[in-house]
Design a protein around this motif. Structure first.
Motif, short mmCIF file in Angstrom:
data_model
loop_
_atom_site.label_atom_id
_atom_site.label_comp_id
_atom_site.label_asym_id
_atom_site.label_seq_id
_atom_site.Cartn_x
_atom_site.Cartn_y
_atom_site.Cartn_z
N TYR A 72 0.83 -1.20 0.00
CA TYR A 72 0.00 0.00 0.00
C TYR A 72 0.87 1.26 0.00
CZ TYR A 72 -3.89 -3.12 1.11
OH TYR A 72 -4.85 -4.11 1.06
N PRO A 73 0.29 2.39 -0.45
CA PRO A 73 -1.09 2.55 -0.93
C PRO A 73 -1.27 2.06 -2.37
CG PRO A 73 0.08 4.62 -1.09
CD PRO A 73 1.03 3.66 -0.42
N VAL A 74 -2.54 1.76 -2.70
CA VAL A 74 -2.91 1.45 -4.07
C VAL A 74 -4.09 2.35 -4.44
CG1 VAL A 74 -2.14 -0.94 -3.93
CG2 VAL A 74 -4.53 -0.39 -3.39
N GLN A 75 -4.39 2.40 -5.73
CA GLN A 75 -5.54 3.19 -6.18
C GLN A 75 -6.55 2.29 -6.87
OE1 GLN A 75 -3.59 6.45 -8.45
NE2 GLN A 75 -4.45 7.81 -6.91
N ILE A 76 -7.83 2.58 -6.64
CA ILE A 76 -8.93 1.81 -7.20
C ILE A 76 -9.81 2.74 -8.02
CG2 ILE A 76 -10.97 0.41 -6.65
CD1 ILE A 76 -8.44 -0.98 -5.90
N GLN A 77 -10.21 2.26 -9.20
CA GLN A 77 -11.15 3.02 -10.02
C GLN A 77 -12.57 2.73 -9.51
OE1 GLN A 77 -10.49 2.65 -14.29
NE2 GLN A 77 -8.39 1.99 -13.93
N TYR A 78 -13.25 3.77 -9.07
CA TYR A 78 -14.59 3.58 -8.51
C TYR A 78 -15.45 4.78 -8.88
CZ TYR A 78 -18.36 2.94 -5.09
OH TYR A 78 -19.58 2.77 -4.49
N GLN A 79 -16.55 4.49 -9.59
CA GLN A 79 -17.50 5.51 -10.01
C GLN A 79 -16.83 6.67 -10.73
OE1 GLN A 79 -19.83 6.52 -6.52
NE2 GLN A 79 -21.08 4.67 -6.68
N GLY A 80 -15.93 6.33 -11.63
CA GLY A 80 -15.29 7.32 -12.49
C GLY A 80 -14.15 8.09 -11.87
N GLN A 85 -9.68 6.15 -6.19
CA GLN A 85 -9.74 6.18 -4.74
C GLN A 85 -8.44 5.58 -4.18
OE1 GLN A 85 -12.33 7.68 -3.33
NE2 GLN A 85 -13.41 7.89 -5.29
N THR A 86 -7.80 6.27 -3.25
CA THR A 86 -6.58 5.77 -2.64
C THR A 86 -6.93 4.87 -1.46
OG1 THR A 86 -5.34 7.72 -3.30
CG2 THR A 86 -4.41 6.40 -1.52
N VAL A 87 -6.31 3.67 -1.44
CA VAL A 87 -6.58 2.65 -0.43
C VAL A 87 -5.29 2.35 0.31
CG1 VAL A 87 -7.26 0.25 -0.09
CG2 VAL A 87 -8.49 1.67 -1.74
N ASN A 88 -5.38 2.25 1.64
CA ASN A 88 -4.18 2.10 2.45
C ASN A 88 -4.12 0.81 3.27
OD1 ASN A 88 -2.74 4.77 2.06
ND2 ASN A 88 -4.77 5.49 2.70
N PRO A 143 -10.60 -6.45 -7.61
CA PRO A 143 -10.95 -5.03 -7.56
C PRO A 143 -10.37 -4.28 -8.76
CG PRO A 143 -10.23 -5.80 -5.40
CD PRO A 143 -9.95 -6.91 -6.37
N ALA A 144 -10.96 -3.15 -9.08
CA ALA A 144 -10.56 -2.40 -10.29
C ALA A 144 -9.33 -1.55 -9.98
CB ALA A 144 -11.72 -1.52 -10.76
N PHE A 145 -8.18 -2.21 -9.86
CA PHE A 145 -6.94 -1.52 -9.53
C PHE A 145 -6.52 -0.57 -10.66
CE2 PHE A 145 -6.41 -5.33 -6.84
CZ PHE A 145 -6.09 -4.74 -5.63
N HIS A 146 -5.83 0.50 -10.28
CA HIS A 146 -5.09 1.33 -11.24
C HIS A 146 -3.66 0.80 -11.23
CE1 HIS A 146 -4.03 4.80 -13.63
NE2 HIS A 146 -3.04 5.09 -12.80
#
Length: 351
Positions: A284-292, A295-298, A315-318
């Motif tokens: 972490y951190p990673v980023q997720i594509q959510y509703q356009g 989102q940063t996830v820790n 999950p929809a990872f970037h």
């Protein structure tokens, strides 16, 4: 602005052994050149045929290509400087002195080639691409169908057949762009917007231009093969798991035979939520594509809020993301650049 007509451009020395004295005269008429992917592809083949790998050499072999330029031809460097080339030997000398900062990327249309015993006029990039396809050159389309040498970090931008800049989000979309149609041909020549990043041997490399992209691919085993640009995937089982090749030719280039081919899509149930934190751990951190939006996830709990198994197994990872798998031989860290690669890693390590 007048552009100087010379046969050979060096930083400090002009070598004129092969050329007539007129090659040093100024160009009286403006020469208009066009950036050409097909030209760079051709020059890459010439360099490989003459063993030019960034070293000065004038050992020439002009019979290894399926066509020859009819000289003189007008070429241009990536900085806009136009030169006139009077012979094949002169072209070899120029290519021997190229660098990633100064390289040939344009040509004046029309020009002529000697092909299949006749003189043919090439009027534009489309005709040039058709010519190199006929010669089965190792084109940009072929390079991106070799999945085993490196992974492209998506998304990337490309210029499509309608001259529009579009976003390519994953390997599947890229394959659809460059693969041959049912008749075995492809009319679209991949036009990548640089820079892009690739991951090779767990190292992220930035590729700034087409010259560097070909240099990267020339070190791949498949660059010595002549494979069609069609996507008919085959897979083999290796010590690191199942490896997919875009077609049987690429697999055979790596020394495999039809007897080694296995199912590319084994029936594996992937439950990302149950293996996260046990079979593997995310960096972490990673980023997720959510509703356009991204989102940063820790942490794991936060990540699982964006895991919707009814919609996708992952999950929809970037991408890229990094995961460390707990294997029988110890922790194994992988830089993952696509959902398909993540699914394969879970299938291979989380049984």
């Amino acid at each position: 602005m007048k552009k100087i007509k010379i046969l050979l451009l060096l930083l400090t020395v002009t070598v004129a052994g092969f050329y007539s004295c007129t090659d040093n005269n100024p160009v009286e008429n403006e020469v208009v050149t066009t950036k050409s992917i097909s030209l760079r592809t051709t020059l890459n083949e010439v360099k490989k045929a003459n063993n030019i790998n960034g070293k000065n050499t004038t050992s020439t072999q002009d019979q290894l290509l399926c066509f020859n330029f009819v000289y003189p031809i007008n070429l241009s460097y990536n900085n806009g400087t136009v030169i006139s080339v009077a012979s094949y030997n002169g072209l070899i000398e120029i290519l021997s002195n190229e660098t990633s900062a100064l390289y040939i990327d344009g040509i004046e249309f029309p020009f002529q080639v000697q092909h299949e015993g006749a003189i043919t006029t090439i009027h534009n990039e489309e005709e040039f691409f058709a010519l190199i396809q006929d010669c089965t050159f190792y084109t940009v389309n072929n390079t991106v169908l070799d999945f085993t040498c490196y992974s492209i970090v998506f998304p990337i931008s490309v210029i499509n057949a309608n001259n529009e800049t579009i976003l390519v989000n994953n390997q599947t979309e890229l394959v659809e762009l460059v693969s041959a149609n049912p008749a075995g041909t492809v009319s679209y020549q991949l036009n990548i917007v640089f820079p892009i990043s690739v991951v090779q041997n767990d190292e992220t490399i930035v590729i700034h231009n087409l010259y560097e992209f070909f240099a990267l691919n020339n070190d791949c085993p498949s660059s010595d093969c002549i494979c069609t640009a069609d996507y008919s995937p085959v897979c083999v089982h290796t010590a690191t798991g199942i490896v997919e090749y875009s077609n049987a030719c690429h697999a055979e280039c790596d020394g495999f035979t039809a007897a080694d081919f296995v199912n590319c899509n084994p029936v594996v149930s992937i439950d990302f939520g149950s293996v996260l934190g046990t079979c593997f751990n995310m960096s972490y951190p990673v980023q997720i594509q959510y509703q356009g939006a991204l989102q940063t996830v820790n942490n794991n709990d936060n990540l699982l809020q964006y895991y919707f198994p009814a919609q996708s197994s992952i999950p929809a990872f970037h991408y890229p993301v990094t995961a460390t798998f707990n294997t029988a031989t110890g922790p194994h860290t992988i830089v993952i650049t696509s959902q398909a690669q993540f699914e394969a890693a879970i299938a291979n390590n989380c049984n």
